[in-house]
Design an enzyme around this catalytic site. Structure first.
Site, PDB file in Angstrom:
ATOM      1  N   ASN A   1     -67.374  -5.493 -19.801  1.00  0.00           N
ATOM      2  CA  ASN A   1     -67.946  -4.137 -19.844  1.00  0.00           C
ATOM      3  C   ASN A   1     -66.710  -3.419 -20.616  1.00  0.00           C
ATOM      4  O   ASN A   1     -65.803  -3.212 -20.398  1.00  0.00           O
ATOM      5  CB  ASN A   1     -68.050  -3.500 -18.690  1.00  0.00           C
ATOM      6  CG  ASN A   1     -68.616  -2.171 -18.585  1.00  0.00           C
ATOM      7  OD1 ASN A   1     -69.857  -1.965 -18.898  1.00  0.00           O
ATOM      8  ND2 ASN A   1     -67.953  -1.098 -17.844  1.00  0.00           N
ATOM      9  N   GLU A   2     -67.231  -2.761 -21.944  1.00  0.00           N
ATOM     10  CA  GLU A   2     -66.388  -1.690 -22.559  1.00  0.00           C
ATOM     11  C   GLU A   2     -65.068  -2.525 -22.702  1.00  0.00           C
ATOM     12  O   GLU A   2     -64.019  -1.603 -22.738  1.00  0.00           O
ATOM     13  CB  GLU A   2     -66.319  -0.560 -21.793  1.00  0.00           C
ATOM     14  CG  GLU A   2     -67.636   0.383 -21.838  1.00  0.00           C
ATOM     15  CD  GLU A   2     -67.500   1.748 -21.361  1.00  0.00           C
ATOM     16  OE1 GLU A   2     -66.713   1.802 -20.270  1.00  0.00           O
ATOM     17  OE2 GLU A   2     -68.475   2.543 -21.626  1.00  0.00           O
TER      18      GLU A   2
ATOM     19  N   GLU B   1     -75.438   3.278 -22.535  1.00  0.00           N
ATOM     20  CA  GLU B   1     -75.018   4.253 -21.703  1.00  0.00           C
ATOM     21  C   GLU B   1     -75.165   5.940 -22.328  1.00  0.00           C
ATOM     22  O   GLU B   1     -74.301   6.348 -22.729  1.00  0.00           O
ATOM     23  CB  GLU B   1     -73.572   4.003 -21.288  1.00  0.00           C
ATOM     24  CG  GLU B   1     -73.449   2.990 -20.282  1.00  0.00           C
ATOM     25  CD  GLU B   1     -71.927   2.942 -19.670  1.00  0.00           C
ATOM     26  OE1 GLU B   1     -71.420   3.769 -19.641  1.00  0.00           O
ATOM     27  OE2 GLU B   1     -71.769   1.902 -18.904  1.00  0.00           O
TER      28      GLU B   1
ATOM     29  N   TYR C   1     -75.325  -2.908 -12.469  1.00  0.00           N
ATOM     30  CA  TYR C   1     -74.142  -3.556 -12.301  1.00  0.00           C
ATOM     31  C   TYR C   1     -73.996  -4.399 -11.060  1.00  0.00           C
ATOM     32  O   TYR C   1     -74.751  -4.180  -9.974  1.00  0.00           O
ATOM     33  CB  TYR C   1     -72.997  -2.623 -12.044  1.00  0.00           C
ATOM     34  CG  TYR C   1     -72.445  -1.961 -13.394  1.00  0.00           C
ATOM     35  CD1 TYR C   1     -71.966  -2.979 -14.587  1.00  0.00           C
ATOM     36  CD2 TYR C   1     -72.410  -0.733 -13.536  1.00  0.00           C
ATOM     37  CE1 TYR C   1     -71.460  -2.165 -15.468  1.00  0.00           C
ATOM     38  CE2 TYR C   1     -71.719   0.163 -14.498  1.00  0.00           C
ATOM     39  CZ  TYR C   1     -71.365  -0.890 -15.594  1.00  0.00           C
ATOM     40  OH  TYR C   1     -70.801  -0.128 -16.726  1.00  0.00           O
TER      41      TYR C   1
ATOM     42  N   GLU D   1     -66.798   3.458 -12.040  1.00  0.00           N
ATOM     43  CA  GLU D   1     -65.930   4.405 -11.278  1.00  0.00           C
ATOM     44  C   GLU D   1     -65.995   3.669  -9.534  1.00  0.00           C
ATOM     45  O   GLU D   1     -66.163   4.474  -8.658  1.00  0.00           O
ATOM     46  CB  GLU D   1     -66.786   5.890 -11.170  1.00  0.00           C
ATOM     47  CG  GLU D   1     -66.391   6.610 -12.461  1.00  0.00           C
ATOM     48  CD  GLU D   1     -67.320   5.902 -13.530  1.00  0.00           C
ATOM     49  OE1 GLU D   1     -66.928   5.573 -14.472  1.00  0.00           O
ATOM     50  OE2 GLU D   1     -68.451   6.138 -13.416  1.00  0.00           O
TER      51      GLU D   1
ATOM     52  N   TYR E   1     -73.417  12.503  -9.725  1.00  0.00           N
ATOM     53  CA  TYR E   1     -73.467  12.346 -11.157  1.00  0.00           C
ATOM     54  C   TYR E   1     -74.219  13.365 -11.938  1.00  0.00           C
ATOM     55  O   TYR E   1     -74.519  13.090 -13.004  1.00  0.00           O
ATOM     56  CB  TYR E   1     -73.915  10.946 -11.529  1.00  0.00           C
ATOM     57  CG  TYR E   1     -73.057  10.397 -12.948  1.00  0.00           C
ATOM     58  CD1 TYR E   1     -71.901   9.626 -12.488  1.00  0.00           C
ATOM     59  CD2 TYR E   1     -73.820  10.476 -13.999  1.00  0.00           C
ATOM     60  CE1 TYR E   1     -71.360   9.265 -13.577  1.00  0.00           C
ATOM     61  CE2 TYR E   1     -72.803   9.999 -15.204  1.00  0.00           C
ATOM     62  CZ  TYR E   1     -71.804   9.627 -14.987  1.00  0.00           C
ATOM     63  OH  TYR E   1     -71.092   8.918 -16.131  1.00  0.00           O
TER      64      TYR E   1
END
Length: 627
Positions: free
Chosen positions: A178-179, A259, A74, A120, A326
């Site tokens: 993105n999404e 993803e 990203y 996030e 994560y």
């Protein structure tokens, strides 16, 4: 392998990788085509903005040694344009250098430049200064929004063009937004605009793609003709059903899970998230057996240093922790985990993994207990922290209106009447974004918290100074609530009386600490108003130091503290909140430490400091709630 032969192979790889190539989709063979041959990527996500620059090469090498042939990256707009028109691509923001390192390691790159990225990350990567325009419609064809996006892309994309695979670089594909199908606007003109801007800067041969969840309704709004549609899903989803959704939109072409969730994020107040390794490896093998292209999200999570964490909002505001570990194959500190080795074993069944040992974990050191000294309440240093005149307004202004986008803002007014009996100071419309620390005449009375504590009983005399230090805990990064202004976003009342005549102080805490304060003036006495010693409750600064003749990575824990922010040598390590958890330690990379002088530790405790203030440095992370 003989050193001379190894050197020749490295030289060959460098020369070969610098040649222009082609990367496209072969719809007849249902695969990507790289230089005319079918190609399948096995990739992992890594965020350069969450990893110290000194470790970029180390992390990329470990990803290469895991058997990956690509990484997914990203680019957060707000990390590079923190204020309008001021762009920063130096040092930890040198994305071109990071991508060049990936190519040097033999890794291709899947680029996700946004402009919205989620991740996030604070406001999903969008700059908070966009919210100064109260009527802006984010992630849409709103003219004000698109004008800002176009200016950003006019700076970023020319930097990316030489790094495209067609130009001899590592970037094989570029994501559009993105999404987007998860957002409510469903504005196809917006996607068309992004498609044309990306092609105008990167060339007509750039392979553009979208990523959305594995539901039909998400792809309905997230896809566009001329942009290849991919999906994302995790270990609890059905592979056939998920790819069946992709096939409704892309009947031919490669299967792609952009993803594949091998871990998950943490929220303050919720137990540390994990996904069992056996679940990850089973699905990874199943995906690779059917020839799917896979990107593991995340392969290394890293850290939300400073104020960069995002938040979610479903029925309540949920800020994300400083750690972005994560439960990834590489830990927050970049160390190979059992999951890393298990994933590598699966990949080795489908492609040759590099021969040789995986780089070991970085050395860690426990520097032990460091005693801190209470320096004084934040209010005693207001002239230092807010040197300019306050901004006066009948009603409170937001962070964005004050052009302060992160950290803390002080709101001040006077009690309109004498209050002998406890009377509620209220945010009836949930107007404190996100936590407000309340003081009357400098005495801490408690806090107001978004969605949790909407009233606080106080007493006082007419004319007493009412201060509210408001903390921005991170803007929402996903869903329909992206318009997330900070501060006192609605007025407060004292019982039924609206409070007016506010003064707002923008606090430059990071700038002041970055210049060496308070250590640069310690052990000078605090201002006279702070004598006798400052109270133990309310926003208060503490300081101390320790030596590290040979700096190594470490973890700081503030186990007897309540909540606050910690800096080391002026670097904002992040938020601590051990009472709410789950995170108990903060990662401190060795690049934050000094080998030639004492390391300065500064703590801003917001609620209550311990009786014997100290921090402890450990050689391991603790990311779970205290038992």
């Amino acid at each position: 392998m003989a050193p001379a032969l190894w050197l020749l192979l490295l030289l060959y790889r460098e020369v070969a990788s610098s040649k222009p190539g082609t990367f496209s989709i072969d719809y007849m063979k249902n695969c990507f085509s790289k230089d005319g041959s079918c190609f399948r990527y096995i990739s992992g996500s890594i965020h350069y903005f969450r990893v110290p620059q000194i470790y970029w090469k180390d992390r990329l090498k470990k990803m290469y040694m895991a058997g990956l042939n690509a990484i997914q990256v990203y680019v957060p707009w707000n990390y590079h344009e923190m204020t309008p028109g001021n762009f920063d691509f130096d040092k930890s923001r040198d994305v071109e250098y990071f991508l060049s390192l990936a190519q040097e390691m033999g890794l291709l790159v899947i680029l996700r430049p946004g402009p919205y990225i989620c991740a996030e990350w604070e406001l999903g990567g969008l700059p908070a200064w966009l919210l100064q325009n109260a009527t802006i419609n984010l992630r849409s064809s709103d003219t004000d929004y698109l004008a800002a996006v176009d200016k950003w892309f006019a700076v970023l994309l020319p930097k990316m063009k030489p790094l495209m695979y067609q130009n001899g670089g590592p970037i094989i594909s570029v994501q559009v937004e993105n999404e987007y199908g998860s957002y409510f606007t469903c504005d196809y003109n917006y996607l068309r605009h992004l498609r044309e801007v990306l092609r105008s800067y990167l060339g007509d041969d750039v392979l553009l793609f979208t990523t959305d969840g594995n539901q039909v309704q998400e792809l309905n709004c997230g896809t566009l003709q001329g942009i290849y549609a991919t999906i994302d899903f995790g270990t609890t989803d059905d592979i056939s059903a998920s790819f069946g959704v992709q096939r409704q939109f892309e009947p031919e072409g490669p299967l792609v899970n952009s993803e594949f969730y091998v871990g998950w994020l943490d929220y303050w107040g919720v137990e540390h998230s994990t996904i069992p390794t056996r679940n990850v490896t089973k699905m990874l093998q199943d995906l690779l057996e059917i020839g799917a292209n896979v990107n593991m999200y995340m392969f290394e999570g890293g850290t939300n240093f400073g104020y960069w964490n995002g938040a979610d909002y479903n029925t309540k505001y949920r800020p994300i922790t400083t750690s972005y570990d994560y439960d990834a194959p590489l830990s927050e500190a970049g160390d190979p985990t059992d999951k890393f080795h298990a994933v590598r074993d699966v990949i080795s069944k489908f492609r040759d993994v590099p021969i040789g040992p995986v780089p070991p974990p970085t050395p860690k050191f426990s520097y032990g207990r460091v005693t801190l000294t209470k320096y004084g309440p934040l209010l005693d240093f207001l002239k230092l922290l807010a040197p300019g005149a306050p901004v006066n307004s009948t009603y409170p202004l937001t962070f964005e209106q004050m052009k302060q986008y992160f950290g803390f803002l002080l709101y001040r007014t006077a009690l309109p009447r004498t209050i002998e009996k406890p009377t509620p100071l209220m945010s009836a419309l949930n107007g404190v974004h996100d936590r407000g620390y309340v003081l009357v005449n400098g005495v801490y009375r408690g806090l107001l918290e978004r969605d949790n504590i909407l009233a606080l009983n106080i007493t006082g005399c007419k004319g007493d100074v009412l201060d509210i230090l408001v903390e921005n805990m991170g803007r929402v990064n996903f869903g329909s609530c992206l318009l997330d202004p900070k501060g006192l976003v609605r007025n407060l009342s004292l019982a039924t009386t609206d409070l007016t005549t506010w003064a707002m102080f923008s606090l430059a805490i990071d700038d002041v600490i970055g210049r060496g304060w308070p250590h640069s003036v310690a052990p000078a006495q605090p201002p006279a108003s702070a004598l006798p010693p400052p109270p133990a409750h309310g926003p208060t600064f503490y300081y101390g130091s320790f030596d590290s003749p040979k700096p190594q990575d470490t973890y700081i824990t503030l186990q007897d503290w309540a909540k606050g922010q910690v800096w080391i040598n002026g670097f904002n390590v992040g938020r601590y909140w051990p009472e709410r958890g789950p995170q108990q330690t903060l990662y401190v990379p060795k690049s934050f430490l000094s080998d030639s002088s004492a390391n300065n530790v500064t703590v801003l405790e917001l609620e209550r400091g311990p009786g014997n203030p100290a921090v402890i440095f450990l050689d391991h992370a603790v990311l779970t709630l205290k038992t």
